[in-house]
Design a protein around this motif. Sequence first.
Motif, mmCIF file in Angstrom:
data_model
loop_
_atom_site.group_PDB
_atom_site.id
_atom_site.type_symbol
_atom_site.label_atom_id
_atom_site.label_comp_id
_atom_site.label_asym_id
_atom_site.label_seq_id
_atom_site.Cartn_x
_atom_site.Cartn_y
_atom_site.Cartn_z
ATOM 1 N N LEU A 1 1.400 -3.023 -3.154
ATOM 2 C CA LEU A 1 1.547 -2.437 -1.865
ATOM 3 C C LEU A 1 0.155 -2.130 -1.227
ATOM 4 C CD1 LEU A 1 4.166 0.479 -2.636
ATOM 5 C CD2 LEU A 1 4.587 -1.813 -1.631
ATOM 6 N N ARG A 2 0.093 -2.164 -0.083
ATOM 7 C CA ARG A 2 -1.072 -2.078 0.627
ATOM 8 C C ARG A 2 -0.775 -1.343 1.914
ATOM 9 N NH1 ARG A 2 -2.172 -5.287 4.651
ATOM 10 N NH2 ARG A 2 -1.453 -7.552 4.412
ATOM 11 N N PRO A 3 -1.863 -0.495 2.482
ATOM 12 C CA PRO A 3 -1.782 0.021 3.965
ATOM 13 C C PRO A 3 -1.555 -1.157 4.930
ATOM 14 C CG PRO A 3 -3.447 1.012 2.947
ATOM 15 C CD PRO A 3 -3.114 0.004 1.662
ATOM 16 N N ALA A 4 -0.996 -1.056 5.920
ATOM 17 C CA ALA A 4 -0.899 -1.908 7.111
ATOM 18 C C ALA A 4 -2.101 -1.975 7.864
ATOM 19 C CB ALA A 4 0.306 -1.827 7.814
ATOM 20 N N GLY A 5 -2.758 -3.057 8.203
ATOM 21 C CA GLY A 5 -3.849 -3.083 9.205
ATOM 22 C C GLY A 5 -3.251 -3.581 10.414
ATOM 23 N N ALA A 6 -4.123 -3.665 11.470
ATOM 24 C CA ALA A 6 -3.668 -3.925 12.851
ATOM 25 C C ALA A 6 -3.397 -5.314 12.985
ATOM 26 C CB ALA A 6 -5.115 -3.874 13.649
ATOM 27 N N VAL B 1 2.792 -1.899 3.438
ATOM 28 C CA VAL B 1 3.490 -3.526 3.539
ATOM 29 C C VAL B 1 3.698 -3.614 1.907
ATOM 30 C CG1 VAL B 1 2.313 -3.862 5.782
ATOM 31 C CG2 VAL B 1 1.197 -4.910 3.463
ATOM 32 N N LEU B 2 4.489 -4.801 1.836
ATOM 33 C CA LEU B 2 4.698 -5.240 0.395
ATOM 34 C C LEU B 2 4.079 -6.399 0.479
ATOM 35 C CD1 LEU B 2 6.433 -4.960 -2.205
ATOM 36 C CD2 LEU B 2 8.377 -5.951 -1.100
ATOM 37 N N ASP B 3 3.303 -6.914 -0.223
ATOM 38 C CA ASP B 3 2.321 -7.938 -0.172
ATOM 39 C C ASP B 3 2.675 -8.954 -1.477
ATOM 40 O OD1 ASP B 3 -0.131 -9.722 -0.718
ATOM 41 O OD2 ASP B 3 -0.936 -8.721 1.086
ATOM 42 N N ASP B 4 2.889 -10.173 -1.181
ATOM 43 C CA ASP B 4 3.210 -11.157 -2.294
ATOM 44 C C ASP B 4 2.072 -12.052 -2.194
ATOM 45 O OD1 ASP B 4 4.047 -12.878 -4.230
ATOM 46 O OD2 ASP B 4 5.919 -13.625 -2.944
ATOM 47 N N THR C 1 0.815 -12.805 1.333
ATOM 48 C CA THR C 1 2.125 -13.050 2.198
ATOM 49 C C THR C 1 2.775 -11.467 2.150
ATOM 50 O OG1 THR C 1 2.286 -15.205 1.671
ATOM 51 C CG2 THR C 1 4.112 -14.145 2.766
ATOM 52 N N VAL C 2 2.951 -11.225 3.569
ATOM 53 C CA VAL C 2 3.492 -9.742 3.516
ATOM 54 C C VAL C 2 5.127 -10.112 3.509
ATOM 55 C CG1 VAL C 2 4.114 -8.104 5.356
ATOM 56 C CG2 VAL C 2 1.737 -8.845 5.059
ATOM 57 N N ARG C 3 5.833 -9.719 2.832
ATOM 58 C CA ARG C 3 7.334 -9.728 2.454
ATOM 59 C C ARG C 3 8.094 -8.461 2.990
ATOM 60 N NH1 ARG C 3 8.470 -13.406 -1.327
ATOM 61 N NH2 ARG C 3 10.547 -13.204 -0.558
ATOM 62 N N GLY C 4 7.400 -7.516 3.274
ATOM 63 C CA GLY C 4 8.055 -6.255 3.739
ATOM 64 C C GLY C 4 7.254 -5.102 4.206
ATOM 65 N N PHE C 5 7.930 -3.923 4.729
ATOM 66 C CA PHE C 5 7.157 -2.914 5.267
ATOM 67 C C PHE C 5 7.873 -1.672 5.389
ATOM 68 C CE2 PHE C 5 8.920 -4.446 9.009
ATOM 69 C CZ PHE C 5 9.161 -3.406 9.971
ATOM 70 N N GLY C 6 7.304 -0.622 5.342
ATOM 71 C CA GLY C 6 8.083 0.574 5.642
ATOM 72 C C GLY C 6 7.217 1.701 6.284
ATOM 73 N N LEU C 7 7.942 2.749 7.228
ATOM 74 C CA LEU C 7 7.172 3.463 7.763
ATOM 75 C C LEU C 7 7.532 4.983 7.688
ATOM 76 C CD1 LEU C 7 7.066 1.067 9.900
ATOM 77 C CD2 LEU C 7 6.748 2.510 11.613
ATOM 78 N N LEU C 8 6.396 5.847 7.635
ATOM 79 C CA LEU C 8 6.642 7.272 7.535
ATOM 80 C C LEU C 8 6.162 7.893 8.951
ATOM 81 C CD1 LEU C 8 7.232 9.808 5.759
ATOM 82 C CD2 LEU C 8 4.967 10.009 5.273
ATOM 83 N N LYS D 1 12.725 -0.004 -2.786
ATOM 84 C CA LYS D 1 12.419 1.126 -3.739
ATOM 85 C C LYS D 1 10.931 1.381 -3.665
ATOM 86 C CE LYS D 1 16.639 1.312 -6.774
ATOM 87 N NZ LYS D 1 16.817 1.097 -8.048
ATOM 88 N N ALA D 2 10.230 0.324 -3.826
ATOM 89 C CA ALA D 2 8.580 0.812 -4.051
ATOM 90 C C ALA D 2 8.158 1.104 -2.580
ATOM 91 C CB ALA D 2 8.021 -0.747 -4.424
ATOM 92 N N LEU D 3 8.655 0.665 -1.747
ATOM 93 C CA LEU D 3 8.068 0.997 -0.364
ATOM 94 C C LEU D 3 8.709 2.805 -0.149
ATOM 95 C CD1 LEU D 3 9.083 -2.184 1.526
ATOM 96 C CD2 LEU D 3 6.806 -1.376 1.302
ATOM 97 N N ILE D 4 9.826 2.827 -0.276
ATOM 98 C CA ILE D 4 10.329 4.167 -0.064
ATOM 99 C C ILE D 4 9.803 5.146 -1.161
ATOM 100 C CG2 ILE D 4 12.474 5.676 -0.133
ATOM 101 C CD1 ILE D 4 13.859 2.947 0.685
ATOM 102 N N ALA D 5 9.786 4.929 -2.455
ATOM 103 C CA ALA D 5 8.953 5.917 -3.203
ATOM 104 C C ALA D 5 7.760 6.174 -3.043
ATOM 105 C CB ALA D 5 9.099 5.147 -4.764
ATOM 106 N N HIS D 6 6.768 5.096 -2.447
ATOM 107 C CA HIS D 6 5.450 5.335 -2.085
ATOM 108 C C HIS D 6 5.373 6.303 -0.977
ATOM 109 C CE1 HIS D 6 1.256 4.409 -1.193
ATOM 110 N NE2 HIS D 6 1.508 4.496 0.016
ATOM 111 N N LEU D 7 6.221 6.048 0.141
ATOM 112 C CA LEU D 7 6.103 6.881 1.230
ATOM 113 C C LEU D 7 6.988 8.392 1.016
ATOM 114 C CD1 LEU D 7 7.403 4.292 4.070
ATOM 115 C CD2 LEU D 7 5.320 5.214 3.760
ATOM 116 N N ALA D 8 8.026 8.529 0.123
ATOM 117 C CA ALA D 8 8.347 9.825 -0.055
ATOM 118 C C ALA D 8 7.351 10.392 -0.991
ATOM 119 C CB ALA D 8 9.800 9.665 -1.030
ATOM 120 N N GLY D 9 6.703 9.965 -1.677
ATOM 121 C CA GLY D 9 5.545 10.618 -2.629
ATOM 122 C C GLY D 9 4.643 11.186 -1.756
#
Length: 295
Positions: free
Chosen positions: A154-159, A193-196, A199-206, A227-235
């Motif tokens: 997981l990493r922060p999204a960039g422009a 973002v979910l980075d593989d 390669t960006v494979r997913g993302f989530g917003l708070l 779950k990885a995205l949601i757990a990070h944002l909920a945390g």
Amino acid sequence: MGAATNTNAASADDGVRLRKMLATDLPAAHELSDALRWPHRPTDWKQAFSHAEGVVAERDGTVVGTALRFRWGPQDATIGLVIVAPAQQGRRIGHKLMSTLLDGLDSHRVRLNATLEGRGLYERLGFVRVGELRQHQGIAQPAPLVALDSGWRLRPAGASDAPVLKALDAQACGMPRDALLDELLAEAESTVVLDDGGTVRGFGLLRRFGRGHSIGPVVAPDAEGAKALIAHLAGMNAGRFTRIDIDADAGLAEWLEAMGLLRVDAPVVMERGPASQPTAPGAPRGYAIVTQALG
């Protein structure tokens, strides 16, 4: 919008008149949703209206009903914020609002999230059930981070990620929503973002919404990524009111409840028009929506 711009054609015999919704109607619209204890702030109404074509029902100069439609590309639309004042229900106002919104959408796939009270109306207008949502909310608790496979992170999204995130969203929900995603990305408190392996494979917003914060949209190739995205944002939002509206088939409900986000509602997802195509294995999938109005 077809009949919504023709006041006389949309008039009703009992003094209810339909017309195009204007920005000046937003305070009255917020009063209607507030009377039903819906959580929308004036800011949330303003955001929805900026992407919508709306119609209001007036009686004796007072707004007694609202409905918005959102066109996403040439073939898709969603409908939301369909409200009739409690004292005015039973007069077929909801039917008139919906009929006006559906004018000109015969070739579109139209999607909405139906309350129990509205489901019968939508069925009579040709909508069929295609799924369910689960609305979860509460004070988010710190959640253990979800382990990812080697090379995933997981990493922060960039422009520079914005075009990819908009493409992933379009694949996941089946509708191009570039203008909406641009706005959501600009206002989000956090986008991850979910980075593989680059390669960006997913993302989530708070982001701010309603009574506190909302997580969504969330797009991922599988439930573990979601779950990885949601757990990070909920945390990140632990100790604060948090809401998330998930696909009922996502398999996340019990996991969310363990994080303090309890199920409070279960709207039915309904569609009219050409059927949505099934999601291919490994393709981006929407695990959490933006809002029930926007999808």
